[in-house]
Design an enzyme around this catalytic site. Structure first.
Site, PDB file in Angstrom:
ATOM      1  N   HIS A  68      46.529  35.958  28.793  1.00 26.01           N
ATOM      2  CA  HIS A  68      47.056  36.968  29.728  1.00 26.01           C
ATOM      3  C   HIS A  68      48.343  36.482  30.399  1.00 26.01           C
ATOM      4  CE1 HIS A  68      43.498  39.571  29.409  1.00 26.01           C
ATOM      5  NE2 HIS A  68      42.800  38.461  29.406  1.00 26.01           N
ATOM      6  N   ASN A 141      39.246  44.442  30.796  1.00 26.49           N
ATOM      7  CA  ASN A 141      40.138  44.687  29.659  1.00 26.49           C
ATOM      8  C   ASN A 141      40.205  46.180  29.369  1.00 26.49           C
ATOM      9  OD1 ASN A 141      40.692  41.943  29.118  1.00 26.49           O
ATOM     10  ND2 ASN A 141      38.851  41.736  27.871  1.00 26.49           N
ATOM     11  N   TYR A 356      37.653  30.656  35.906  1.00 23.12           N
ATOM     12  CA  TYR A 356      38.784  31.237  36.629  1.00 23.12           C
ATOM     13  C   TYR A 356      39.215  30.349  37.794  1.00 23.12           C
ATOM     14  CZ  TYR A 356      38.985  35.639  34.101  1.00 23.12           C
ATOM     15  OH  TYR A 356      39.163  36.581  33.124  1.00 23.12           O
TER      16      TYR A 356
END
Length: 681
Positions: A68, A141, A356
């Site tokens: 990304h 997504n 993350y």
């Protein structure tokens, strides 16, 4: 202005405001010359202005996201329609009067920051809600499922997707040995791969793509009752895609196509919006969904089994002030949830909860990234975390531990509590048997799309597999044969693989919501679409004005393109200013093409003829009247098919109905069923 905008205002630093200084506030009056020992002498080490400027420049870049990396973002707000107290205590979902500020980021997955916007790829759809209870990040997504079931496989997937390590090729592309070797050895990927081979991987615009939370989450109400939930974003402008040939051409003509589209729409006041929908599954009903484990991220729940309930609207209405400070430094985390929203035992989601946070520590230089303006919550922050790189707060008091009796501790309000799910079992590296089937939903997707969508999927498989080693092609066809025999045969014929013998029957089930074909009764609008009008000397200024006015009134725009920049001479002898020369742009940057009549013959202009032919080949609305019909004839566009092709509009002369007929065709997006076999490349 939202409360987040007001908070960000304190961090804005206008360029050019005040006298030029160093980082220490020391005035600077010469930015062109370093300090030297004589005009032709050596540069002096004591030149702190030079050292600071170069040091800052040398450290301007931070590590890009591993995936990304290329994205675009915007500010906006979310507002729920009705209170959802029955399901959750999350205040942004229970207070219809609250406009919750948000920052949304859209992205491609595979490519680096310098890649193009339009490769065949999954698109990220991440939204940070700055709620009164803290930040909630919905990180999803544009496809409702993912490649893998367990996060332990995520590094393998990304390594296979990315350029191959020995030569760093190809960039932002899955058509290579490593990717197809991996997915053909991992049957669980087959459902997502067929989505990747569909037009879903080629969105026309970030404003025209769906978004999905992918995982099953929990909503928890004030009584502690849990409801499983899947999040859906549906664009107000409809879900629309490019075609692959067009996407490849756009990558050369305008690699910033999608991010430019988002920026320009917001600047023009055409604010994109999406409706948030929820699939709500009572826990006691979760096991009634035949063949579907709600914890399996490679499966979706068909809307026929669990409808999507519309609950609120997201609107993006402001572009970032600075790309790096906001779009690049925004830090999303699946683990950022607020009271009333919780996790499930989805093994991919569980791994993301670690990954993350871990990656932000490296990418943003330490644990204080939540203090960056774009990441800072609107909710008050008070904790005993301290120090670390880039600490921007000045903590006051003595007690940085709990419990303590030295500093006053503010009373705590409603806090986040993990849902008390009962969990037990032996420690083992094993997947649930309910995760074991990998093909029926890929078949469901194949059955649910239209014939033209199926043709595009076949072409995509042929293109991608045509670039990989033969043994990998054979394995891929074997998998496709378990999805649908006719699909496998069609792909095999195109890639030099022996046609397989039928091994399983297609179950015949469908879910119409999986198709991108316009839904019955769905609103279609030409709003924000770009229309190219090819003009030449002798054009009728009055007709052009009527055409442009009709487009503007419908929220679309019309550019006048001529053989040369500047102007053309109208039929009344008065110059008509044009937008640009045809040769400086391309049909792939427009949604429709119109060729009005003129005394000058555009049919002898090869660039104009190619422009019209290419638009027709990509299924776009193509319209002409009067002498403009000659361009279409020269492009070998079959005018006799106009009666059967709603996106082909031909008239002997301009009529008052012409603009509305054109705009209706533009609103319908494309005619992908058009036969373009006779159109020259």
């Amino acid at each position: 202005m939202t409360s987040k905008d007001r908070q960000l205002a304190g961090s804005r630093r206008p360029f050019g405001a005040g006298a030029l200084t160093t980082d220490q506030g020391i005035p600077v009056d010469d930015t062109d010359n370093s300090l030297r020992a004589g005009a032709r002498g050596p540069t002096l080490l004591e030149d702190f202005q030079l050292r600071e400027k170069l040091t800052r420049f040398d450290h301007e870049r931070i590590p890009e996201r591993v995936v990304h990396a290329r994205g675009a973002g915007a500010h906006g707000y979310f507002q729920v329609y009705e209170p959802l107290d029955e399901y959750t205590t999350a205040d942004f979902l229970t207070d219809p009067d609250a406009r919750t500020p948000v920052f949304a980021r859209f992205s491609t997955v595979q490519g680096s920051r310098g890649s193009s916007d339009t490769p065949r790829d999954v698109r990220g759809f991440a939204v940070k809600f700055y709620t009164r209870q803290g930040n909630f990040d919905l990180v999803g997504n544009n496809m409702p499922v993912f490649f893998i079931q367990d996060g332990v496989k995520f590094p393998d997937l990304v390594h296979a997707l990315k350029p191959e390590p020995h030569h760093e090729m190809p960039q932002a592309a899955s058509a290579h040995d490593a990717f197809w070797d991996f997915v053909t050895l991992q049957p669980e990927t087959m459902h997502h791969v067929i989505w990747l081979m569909s037009d879903r991987a080629l969105p026309r615009s970030y404003r025209m793509m769906q978004g999905f939370g992918v995982h099953t989450f929990r909503l928890v109400n004030g009584h502690g009752k849990s409801t499983f939930v899947k999040f859906h974003w549906t664009p107000a402008l409809g879900t629309h895609s490019l075609v692959f040939d067009e996407a490849q051409l756009i990558a050369g003509r305008d690699p910033d196509f999608n991010r430019r589209d988002l920026w320009e729409a917001i600047e023009a006041g055409q604010f994109p919006s999406w409706e948030l929908g929820l699939q709500l599954i009572p826990e006691d009903r979760a096991f009634e969904l035949a063949d579907i484990d709600v914890l399996d991220p490679t499966k979706l729940i068909p809307e026929e089994l669990v409808p999507v309930t519309p609950v609120g609207r997201l609107t993006l209405d402001r572009n970032p002030d600075n790309f790096f400070a906001e779009t690049e430094q925004v830090a999303f985390g699946v683990g950022n949830v607020v009271p009333g929203i919780d996790f499930t035992d989805d093994p991919l989601l569980q791994a993301r909860l670690f990954s993350y946070l871990d990656t932000q520590l490296t990418r943003l230089g330490g644990p204080n990234f939540a203090q960056l303006p774009i990441n800072r919550p609107l909710a008050p922050v008070r904790n005993d975390q301290q120090d670390g790189a880039h600490q921007s707060a000045v903590p006051l008091g003595r007690a940085n531990y709990h419990p303590n009796s030295l500093d006053t501790t503010p009373p705590s309000g409603p806090a986040f509590h993990s849902y008390p799910e009962h969990v037990e079992g032996p420690k083992e590296r094993k997947r649930s048997e309910t995760f074991a089937e990998h093909y029926w939903q890929a078949t469901l997707f194949w059955n649910s799309v239209t014939s033209w969508e199926q043709e595009h999927i076949i072409a995509a498989y042929r293109y991608e597999l045509g670039k990989v080693a033969l043994p990998i092609r054979v394995r891929a066809v074997e998998h496709l044969n378990r999805i649908d025999h006719d699909l496998a045969v069609s792909v095999a014929r195109g890639i030099g693989v022996e046609e397989p013998v039928k091994s399983v029957d297609n179950h015949g089930r469908t879910s119409p919501a999986l198709s991108q074909a316009p839904r019955e009764g769905a609103e279609a609008s030409p709003r924000t679409r770009r229309i190219a009008v090819l003009v030449a000397d002798g054009a009728d200024a009055r007709v052009l004005a009527l055409l442009r006015d009709a487009c503007t009134a419908a929220g679309a725009s019309a550019d006048l393109l001529a053989p040369f920049d500047g102007s053309v001479t109208g039929s009344d002898g008065v110059p008509i200013e044009v937008t640009r020369a045809i040769a400086t742009t391309s049909s792939v940057l427009y949604d429709a093409v119109v060729v009005p009549g003129a005394t000058a013959d555009l049919s002898v202009d090869g660039v104009a003829v190619h422009f019209a032919a290419e638009a027709y080949k990509h299924g776009k609305p193509v319209a002409a009247f009067g002498a403009g019909l000659g361009v279409l004839q020269r492009a070998q566009i079959p005018l006799t098919m106009a009666s059967a092709d709603p996106a082909l509009i031909v008239e002997e002369e301009f009529t008052p109905e012409f603009p509305q007929t054109l705009l209706a065709a533009v609103a319908a997006h494309r005619n992908f069923e058009r036969d373009v076999s006779g159109i020259p490349a």
